[in-house]
Motif scaffolding. Structure first.
Motif, PDB file in Angstrom:
ATOM      1  N   ASP A 158       0.819  -1.220   0.000  1.00  0.00           N
ATOM      2  CA  ASP A 158       0.000   0.000   0.000  1.00  0.00           C
ATOM      3  C   ASP A 158       0.849   1.265   0.000  1.00  0.00           C
ATOM      4  N   ARG A 159       2.090   1.181   0.505  1.00  0.00           N
ATOM      5  CA  ARG A 159       2.936   2.385   0.559  1.00  0.00           C
ATOM      6  C   ARG A 159       3.155   2.986  -0.826  1.00  0.00           C
ATOM      7  N   GLN A 160       3.166   2.157  -1.864  1.00  0.00           N
ATOM      8  CA  GLN A 160       3.390   2.663  -3.222  1.00  0.00           C
ATOM      9  C   GLN A 160       2.290   3.626  -3.662  1.00  0.00           C
ATOM     10  N   ARG A 161       1.139   3.553  -3.024  1.00  0.00           N
ATOM     11  CA  ARG A 161       0.018   4.429  -3.389  1.00  0.00           C
ATOM     12  C   ARG A 161      -0.069   5.684  -2.529  1.00  0.00           C
ATOM     13  N   LEU A 162       0.861   5.846  -1.593  1.00  0.00           N
ATOM     14  CA  LEU A 162       0.812   6.980  -0.676  1.00  0.00           C
ATOM     15  C   LEU A 162       1.151   8.278  -1.411  1.00  0.00           C
ATOM     16  N   ARG A 163       0.340   9.296  -1.201  1.00  0.00           N
ATOM     17  CA  ARG A 163       0.561  10.613  -1.789  1.00  0.00           C
ATOM     18  C   ARG A 163       0.207  11.688  -0.767  1.00  0.00           C
ATOM     19  N   TYR A 173      -2.233  13.242   3.935  1.00  0.00           N
ATOM     20  CA  TYR A 173      -1.714  12.150   3.121  1.00  0.00           C
ATOM     21  C   TYR A 173      -2.887  11.247   2.772  1.00  0.00           C
ATOM     22  N   PHE A 174      -2.791  10.558   1.645  1.00  0.00           N
ATOM     23  CA  PHE A 174      -3.863   9.648   1.249  1.00  0.00           C
ATOM     24  C   PHE A 174      -3.286   8.531   0.398  1.00  0.00           C
ATOM     25  N   LEU A 175      -4.062   7.477   0.196  1.00  0.00           N
ATOM     26  CA  LEU A 175      -3.679   6.391  -0.688  1.00  0.00           C
ATOM     27  C   LEU A 175      -4.392   6.572  -2.018  1.00  0.00           C
ATOM     28  N   ARG A 176      -3.614   6.699  -3.071  1.00  0.00           N
ATOM     29  CA  ARG A 176      -4.178   6.918  -4.400  1.00  0.00           C
ATOM     30  C   ARG A 176      -4.980   5.688  -4.830  1.00  0.00           C
ATOM     31  N   GLU A 177      -6.214   5.924  -5.297  1.00  0.00           N
ATOM     32  CA  GLU A 177      -7.102   4.836  -5.677  1.00  0.00           C
ATOM     33  C   GLU A 177      -7.078   4.542  -7.166  1.00  0.00           C
ATOM     34  N   HIS A 178      -6.588   5.479  -7.971  1.00  0.00           N
ATOM     35  CA  HIS A 178      -6.441   5.254  -9.405  1.00  0.00           C
ATOM     36  C   HIS A 178      -5.277   6.117  -9.898  1.00  0.00           C
ATOM     37  N   PRO A 179      -4.679   5.774 -11.037  1.00  0.00           N
ATOM     38  CA  PRO A 179      -3.426   6.416 -11.455  1.00  0.00           C
ATOM     39  C   PRO A 179      -3.490   7.926 -11.611  1.00  0.00           C
ATOM     40  N   ARG A 180      -4.666   8.486 -11.915  1.00  0.00           N
ATOM     41  CA  ARG A 180      -4.746   9.926 -12.167  1.00  0.00           C
ATOM     42  C   ARG A 180      -5.202  10.721 -10.950  1.00  0.00           C
ATOM     43  N   GLN A 181      -5.398  10.076  -9.826  1.00  0.00           N
ATOM     44  CA  GLN A 181      -5.871  10.783  -8.638  1.00  0.00           C
ATOM     45  C   GLN A 181      -4.789  11.714  -8.102  1.00  0.00           C
TER      46      GLN A 181
END
Length: 205
Positions: A158-163, A173-181
């Motif tokens: 899940d860390r790879q989706r952290l933004r 901070y949030f976890l990206r749910e799709h590539p363009r978020q």
């Protein structure tokens, strides 16, 4: 304050807990930053809102030492979140006063080691066997439980989706749910688009 995500139910317990700890620093709605862990009462309320954090969460009452330890751990977690979102910019809430990444890792590891655990096997009829790590003394140290959740999250997929959300007035901070978020929630996206629109018109004027 729990994380805001339509994927919350699919996240691991560790990911939810690590993110929720980081998000106790948030925008206050008036242009500043609020801290949900500003005093022992705030930490007590936060733990009560996370009944799976430690076995005794429902009866937990924080004191000054607890607060200092959790706030120090949170700074380490947020420092490693800042490292995780590189080359993107980190949350603006506290980026200038976070510990160096190496020190943050040392803090996290030291906190995680505060309570020894033993593996306990659970195997009820009709289900697969499962192992739970149980504290040796029956009560997990709060900072140890939080540190272990953060370590599991930072070392997991899940860390790879952290933004970090960079919408105006947001410090989440949030976890990206799709590539363009780009933002943590739709209202932040709306504010960002409005700000960009005004900036384009200002430049054109």
């Amino acid at each position: 304050m729990p994380i805001i995500s339509c994927m919350q139910d699919t996240l691991s317990r560790d990911a939810r807990l690590a993110l929720d700890l980081a998000l106790t620093i948030r925008h206050d709605g008036n242009g500043g930053v609020a801290d949900d862990l500003a005093d022992p009462a705030g930490l007590t309320a936060w733990v009560h809102a996370h009944p799976d954090t430690v076995p005794y969460a429902a009866h937990y009452v924080a004191d000054g030492a607890d607060l200092a330890a959790v706030r120090e751990l949170r700074a380490a977690v947020r420092a490693l979140f800042a490292r995780s979102v590189r080359p993107g910019a980190p949350s603006s809430a506290d980026a200038a006063r976070l510990p160096p990444a190496r020190e943050a890792v040392e803090r996290l590891n030291a906190a995680a080691a505060r309570t020894a655990t033993v593996p306990v096997l659970h195997w009820a009829d009709g289900v697969e066997p499962a192992v739970q790590q149980r504290p040796v003394d029956g009560e997990a140290d709060l900072t140890a439980a939080l540190a272990r959740a953060a370590i599991a999250f930072l070392a997991g997929p899940d860390r790879q989706r952290l933004r970090a959300c960079h919408a105006p007035r947001c410090v989440r901070y949030f976890l990206r749910e799709h590539p363009r978020q780009e933002w943590c929630k739709p209202s932040c996206g709306n504010r960002a688009r409005v700000a960009r629109h005004h900036e384009r018109h200002r430049r054109a004027a």
